[in-house]
Design a protein around this motif. Structure first.
Motif, PDB file in Angstrom:
ATOM      1  N   ASP A 228       0.843  -1.191   0.000  1.00  0.00           N
ATOM      2  CA  ASP A 228       0.000   0.000   0.000  1.00  0.00           C
ATOM      3  C   ASP A 228       0.885   1.250   0.000  1.00  0.00           C
ATOM      4  N   SER A 229       1.042   1.865  -1.158  1.00  0.00           N
ATOM      5  CA  SER A 229       1.925   3.032  -1.276  1.00  0.00           C
ATOM      6  C   SER A 229       1.446   4.197  -0.415  1.00  0.00           C
ATOM      7  N   MET A 230       0.114   4.329  -0.260  1.00  0.00           N
ATOM      8  CA  MET A 230      -0.411   5.453   0.503  1.00  0.00           C
ATOM      9  C   MET A 230      -0.074   5.346   1.986  1.00  0.00           C
ATOM     10  N   ALA A 231       0.021   4.134   2.502  1.00  0.00           N
ATOM     11  CA  ALA A 231       0.397   3.967   3.910  1.00  0.00           C
ATOM     12  C   ALA A 231       1.843   4.412   4.117  1.00  0.00           C
ATOM     13  N   TYR A 232       2.726   4.035   3.196  1.00  0.00           N
ATOM     14  CA  TYR A 232       4.116   4.504   3.282  1.00  0.00           C
ATOM     15  C   TYR A 232       4.173   6.024   3.151  1.00  0.00           C
ATOM     16  N   PHE A 233       3.422   6.564   2.198  1.00  0.00           N
ATOM     17  CA  PHE A 233       3.424   8.012   1.981  1.00  0.00           C
ATOM     18  C   PHE A 233       2.979   8.756   3.234  1.00  0.00           C
ATOM     19  N   ASN A 234       1.862   8.328   3.805  1.00  0.00           N
ATOM     20  CA  ASN A 234       1.340   9.029   4.980  1.00  0.00           C
ATOM     21  C   ASN A 234       2.247   8.858   6.197  1.00  0.00           C
ATOM     22  N   ARG A 235       2.859   7.680   6.349  1.00  0.00           N
ATOM     23  CA  ARG A 235       3.791   7.526   7.465  1.00  0.00           C
ATOM     24  C   ARG A 235       4.999   8.430   7.256  1.00  0.00           C
ATOM     25  N   GLY A 236       5.431   8.569   6.001  1.00  0.00           N
ATOM     26  CA  GLY A 236       6.536   9.471   5.703  1.00  0.00           C
ATOM     27  C   GLY A 236       6.211  10.901   6.085  1.00  0.00           C
ATOM     28  N   VAL A 237       4.975  11.339   5.792  1.00  0.00           N
ATOM     29  CA  VAL A 237       4.555  12.698   6.154  1.00  0.00           C
ATOM     30  C   VAL A 237       4.569  12.874   7.675  1.00  0.00           C
ATOM     31  N   PHE A 253       9.104   7.703   1.715  1.00  0.00           N
ATOM     32  CA  PHE A 253       8.754   8.336   0.441  1.00  0.00           C
ATOM     33  C   PHE A 253       9.416   7.607  -0.722  1.00  0.00           C
ATOM     34  N   ARG A 254      10.615   7.114  -0.506  1.00  0.00           N
ATOM     35  CA  ARG A 254      11.288   6.329  -1.542  1.00  0.00           C
ATOM     36  C   ARG A 254      10.486   5.068  -1.851  1.00  0.00           C
ATOM     37  N   GLU A 258       8.502   3.975  -5.313  1.00  0.00           N
ATOM     38  CA  GLU A 258       8.781   2.691  -5.963  1.00  0.00           C
ATOM     39  C   GLU A 258       7.481   1.944  -6.254  1.00  0.00           C
ATOM     40  N   LEU A 259       6.555   1.992  -5.295  1.00  0.00           N
ATOM     41  CA  LEU A 259       5.289   1.295  -5.455  1.00  0.00           C
ATOM     42  C   LEU A 259       4.363   2.006  -6.444  1.00  0.00           C
ATOM     43  N   ASN A 260       4.474   3.335  -6.507  1.00  0.00           N
ATOM     44  CA  ASN A 260       3.622   4.107  -7.417  1.00  0.00           C
ATOM     45  C   ASN A 260       4.434   5.244  -8.039  1.00  0.00           C
ATOM     46  N   PRO A 261       5.191   4.934  -9.095  1.00  0.00           N
ATOM     47  CA  PRO A 261       6.078   5.932  -9.704  1.00  0.00           C
ATOM     48  C   PRO A 261       5.353   7.141 -10.282  1.00  0.00           C
ATOM     49  N   LYS A 262       4.049   7.040 -10.492  1.00  0.00           N
ATOM     50  CA  LYS A 262       3.296   8.143 -11.090  1.00  0.00           C
ATOM     51  C   LYS A 262       2.649   9.064 -10.041  1.00  0.00           C
ATOM     52  N   ASP A 263       2.953   8.829  -8.768  1.00  0.00           N
ATOM     53  CA  ASP A 263       2.406   9.659  -7.699  1.00  0.00           C
ATOM     54  C   ASP A 263       3.265  10.913  -7.544  1.00  0.00           C
ATOM     55  N   ALA A 284      14.139  15.317 -10.634  1.00  0.00           N
ATOM     56  CA  ALA A 284      14.247  15.443 -12.092  1.00  0.00           C
ATOM     57  C   ALA A 284      14.021  14.090 -12.769  1.00  0.00           C
ATOM     58  N   GLU A 285      14.566  13.043 -12.160  1.00  0.00           N
ATOM     59  CA  GLU A 285      14.373  11.694 -12.704  1.00  0.00           C
ATOM     60  C   GLU A 285      12.911  11.273 -12.592  1.00  0.00           C
ATOM     61  N   ALA A 286      12.287  11.578 -11.417  1.00  0.00           N
ATOM     62  CA  ALA A 286      10.883  11.208 -11.201  1.00  0.00           C
ATOM     63  C   ALA A 286       9.969  11.946 -12.167  1.00  0.00           C
ATOM     64  N   ALA A 287      10.306  13.202 -12.488  1.00  0.00           N
ATOM     65  CA  ALA A 287       9.449  14.024 -13.351  1.00  0.00           C
ATOM     66  C   ALA A 287       9.283  13.412 -14.740  1.00  0.00           C
ATOM     67  N   LYS A 288      10.234  12.584 -15.154  1.00  0.00           N
ATOM     68  CA  LYS A 288      10.147  11.950 -16.469  1.00  0.00           C
ATOM     69  C   LYS A 288       8.970  10.989 -16.565  1.00  0.00           C
ATOM     70  N   THR A 289       8.526  10.461 -15.424  1.00  0.00           N
ATOM     71  CA  THR A 289       7.415   9.499 -15.430  1.00  0.00           C
ATOM     72  C   THR A 289       6.083  10.164 -15.061  1.00  0.00           C
ATOM     73  N   LEU A 290       6.113  11.457 -14.717  1.00  0.00           N
ATOM     74  CA  LEU A 290       4.913  12.151 -14.261  1.00  0.00           C
ATOM     75  C   LEU A 290       4.252  12.921 -15.399  1.00  0.00           C
ATOM     76  N   ASP A 291       2.958  13.166 -15.266  1.00  0.00           N
ATOM     77  CA  ASP A 291       2.229  13.996 -16.222  1.00  0.00           C
ATOM     78  C   ASP A 291       2.487  15.453 -15.868  1.00  0.00           C
TER      79      ASP A 291
END
Length: 377
Positions: A228-237, A253-254, A258-263, A284-291
């Motif tokens: 669950d990427s959101m659980a990692y994200f929220n714990r990171g916050v 956050f890392r 990894e679990l959701n590269p488009k987040d 900069a690397e992550a931005a390549k996979t983002l809209d």
């Protein structure tokens, strides 16, 4: 003598078959735990294919398999099974409930409402049915009807954990955090393996400023659902808001990216943690996979050095007043964080104060802004 032995063997074989059949009935019965879905589907498959299964039991097995497919987010297979179950037995309330859930996951509120109403007509004292219809009303924003149905569900069955969970989430949306916390505590007392409830209670603790408690609950959610990427994200916050857990925040956050590269938000918060830790940037690397044509692309461009704070704030310009308000909230918070990193305390205080005062209550940016302001005072 040989006849007696034959009878004994047949009796043993019959008992073995009966035990296997009962075992499959128990395993097939939909219980909602995603970790049991594959075993449940396999048991349902055996029952459905068994020529000795009665029509009524086959309908129940199809209804349960529908529920398991829904839990696995395979709504097409789920709908096929529920339709077949109802074709065989039009008086099976569980099939309408499971199909209603499938329609609800497809945002088909009209068909979901029809199925939940039919389930309650067939079984007027079904706590599950009231809880699901309450969930439907909550999804539609009809909080009064939702609360009425959820209260009725709990009255019929006070031990039904999902009803407490749904009511707790409803109270959170209404801003009644104390009642929301009470319901989440009760949910977890009734079902200590309810991952969503740990996540929801973690969010409540975060909103109430209790970040250590939030990290514990997010950790329990991760243990139950490690992907669950959101659980990692929220714990990171929450780690980030504590202030001295930056390495833990960066690691979470890392993992979330990894679990959701488009987040995009996970990428942004990873950038915040990396900069605070004086670690190499991966934005900069992550931005390549983002809209990068939609929000929050302007915020990402701010951290990439392609836009100024003023330009980022100006980019929050949606014609929808609600969308504009949320974008402005985020622009203020991330702009404040950017100003902090640039050692511009005055600008940071101004922007973070705007985020703290004006962000929607459920937005992590508003709560995080409050935490960031404390050491700046």
């Amino acid at each position: 003598m040989r006849f007696s032995i034959l009878l004994a063997v047949l009796a043993v074989l019959f008992s073995f078959d009966a035990a296997n059949a009962q075992g499959d009935l128990d395993r097939c019965s939909f219980a909602g735990q995603i970790d049991k879905a594959d075993d449940g589907i396999a048991a349902c498959d055996r029952l459905i294919k068994d020529a000795k299964t009665s029509a009524q039991e086959r309908a129940k097995a199809l209804s349960s398999r529908c529920g398991w497919w829904w839990a696995k987010k395979d709504t097409d297979r789920a709908l096929t099974d529920c339709n077949e179950s109802i074709r065989i037995d039009r008086n099976l309330a569980s099939a309408y409930l499971n199909r209603g859930n499938v329609y609800l996951s497809k945002s088909d509120f009209e068909h979901a409402s029809s199925d939940f109403n039919e389930a309650l007509r067939l079984d007027p004292k079904n706590a599950w049915a009231y809880a699901e219809r309450g969930s439907l009303y909550k999804s539609k924003g009809d909080f009064d009807r939702a609360l009425s149905d959820l209260n009725q569900s709990i009255t019929l069955d006070p031990t039904y954990a999902p009803a407490h969970f749904l009511r707790g989430d409803l109270y959170k949306r209404k801003g009644d955090l104390a009642r929301a916390m009470d319901d989440m505590n009760e949910t977890l007392r009734l079902d200590p393996n309810y991952a969503q409830a740990y996540f929801a209670r973690g969010r409540l603790s975060f909103m109430l400023g209790n970040n250590p408690a939030a990290t514990v609950d997010f950790g329990k959610a991760i243990k139950l659902e490690p992907d669950d990427s959101m659980a990692y994200f929220n714990r990171g916050v929450a780690y980030y808001a504590i202030g001295d857990r930056n390495a833990d925040a960066e690691a979470d956050f890392r993992k979330a990216t990894e679990l959701n590269p488009k987040d995009a938000y996970a990428a942004l918060w990873r950038e915040l943690a990396e900069r605070r830790n004086h670690a190499p940037s991966h934005l900069a690397e992550a931005a390549k996979t983002l809209d990068m044509t939609v929000w929050p692309a302007p915020v990402i461009r701010l951290f990439l050095g392609e836009m100024t704070i003023e330009q980022t704030l100006g980019a929050a310009s949606s014609t929808d007043p609600q969308v504009k308000a949320t974008q402005t909230c985020e622009a203020n918070f991330y702009g404040g964080e950017f100003a902090l990193l640039k050692k511009n305390k005055k600008e940071a205080q101004k922007l973070l104060k705007l985020a703290a005062d004006n962000c929607p209550p459920t937005f992590i940016e508003g709560t995080a802004a409050v935490a960031e302001l404390i050491p700046l005072k």
